[in-house]
Scaffold this motif. Structure first.
Motif, PDB file in Angstrom:
ATOM      1  N   GLN A 164       0.827  -1.207   0.000  1.00  0.00           N
ATOM      2  CA  GLN A 164       0.000   0.000   0.000  1.00  0.00           C
ATOM      3  C   GLN A 164       0.863   1.259   0.000  1.00  0.00           C
TER       4      GLN A 164
ATOM      5  N   PHE B 160       1.020   4.148  -2.734  1.00  0.00           N
ATOM      6  CA  PHE B 160       0.761   5.536  -2.338  1.00  0.00           C
ATOM      7  C   PHE B 160       1.821   6.476  -2.902  1.00  0.00           C
TER       8      PHE B 160
ATOM      9  N   HIS C 241       1.526   8.092  -6.342  1.00  0.00           N
ATOM     10  CA  HIS C 241       0.511   9.096  -6.671  1.00  0.00           C
ATOM     11  C   HIS C 241       1.161  10.297  -7.357  1.00  0.00           C
TER      12      HIS C 241
ATOM     13  N   THR D 240      -8.335  11.927  -0.758  1.00  0.00           N
ATOM     14  CA  THR D 240      -7.816  10.609  -1.135  1.00  0.00           C
ATOM     15  C   THR D 240      -6.684  10.180  -0.211  1.00  0.00           C
TER      16      THR D 240
ATOM     17  N   GLU E 218      -6.585   6.917   2.260  1.00  0.00           N
ATOM     18  CA  GLU E 218      -5.518   5.923   2.134  1.00  0.00           C
ATOM     19  C   GLU E 218      -4.865   5.661   3.491  1.00  0.00           C
TER      20      GLU E 218
END
Length: 243
Positions: free
Chosen positions: A82, A86, A89, A116, A120
């Protein structure tokens, strides 16, 4: 100078002189045609060394973020995938051909981006408190910036290496020391973001908190608190960021 040296040696009927003269002439011809390429290869080598250094900073940021999420969020699964997603982005800013509406468009994009990021962080660290989530968000954004620096510099490095365009290579080579300074600053701030140590603009809320000194506050806007105090005989309304 090389030709003069060769002539002196030739006058002495020296075979060594003839060999040296030939070598000097060949070296001059090689330098004449390949000097730019040699210079480009030298600069590419220096950029490659710096790129490996930047990659270490990028990996450090990712690892610090993963460890912080494990400590604060207590996730059931490894948050590394994750975090890696991230830090990939990126935000595409609106075109500036419409100056009348560009600010509203940019504001909308920034709001979506902020929402967002918060979602997250909630998914990655479900057990973290609100203040810990804010710290994690700052930490992840710093890791994201380090990753962007690495990818952009790597892009121009590979482009310069592929095309051997001396102008592309020289540009990235000249600005690289300044970029390294910025990267080192972000890397040094990772621990501060992780532990919630105030830096930069966060000093302002500390001053506001000292002025409030435990006075009741209320939420007046998104992530904005306000409280009322008496200061030197005056009624003062103090506002600060939430947290």
């Amino acid at each position: 100078m090389f030709q003069l040296l060769g002539q002196v040696l030739q006058q002495q009927d020296s075979e060594i002189g003839m060999i040296l003269n030939t070598l000097f002439s060949l070296a001059f011809i090689v330098y004449l045609f390949y000097a730019q390429k040699i210079q480009g290869m030298t600069m590419l080598r220096q950029i490659e060394v710096s790129l490996r250094k930047i990659k270490r900073y990028r990996d450090k940021g990712k690892n610090v973020a993963v460890e912080a999420i494990k400590d604060y969020g207590k996730p059931e699964q490894d948050p590394t995938p994750q975090v890696e997603r991230f830090i990939e982005h990126f935000m595409i800013e609106p075109v500036s051909m419409d100056p009348a509406g560009v600010v509203q468009k940019l504001g909308s994009i920034m709001n979506v981006r902020e929402f967002t990021f918060k979602q997250e962080v909630v998914r990655m660290a479900p057990e973290a408190t609100e203040s810990q989530r804010n710290n994690l968000e700052n930490l992840l954004e710093a890791s994201l910036v380090l990753n962007q620096f690495y990818k952009i510099i790597r892009h121009y490095y590979l482009m310069g290496k592929k095309t051997m365009n001396i102008y592309i290579i020289m540009q990235i080579h000249m600005i690289l020391p300044m970029i390294i300074k910025q990267i080192e600053a972000y890397s040094a701030a990772l621990q501060a973001f992780r532990d919630g140590i105030p830096i930069g603009d966060s000093v302002g809320p500390i001053v506001a908190s000292k002025l409030l000194n435990g006075a009741p506050t209320k939420l007046v806007a998104t992530e904005m608190m306000a409280g009322e105090i008496e200061f030197e005989g005056r009624r003062v309304i103090v506002t600060k960021a939430q947290g």
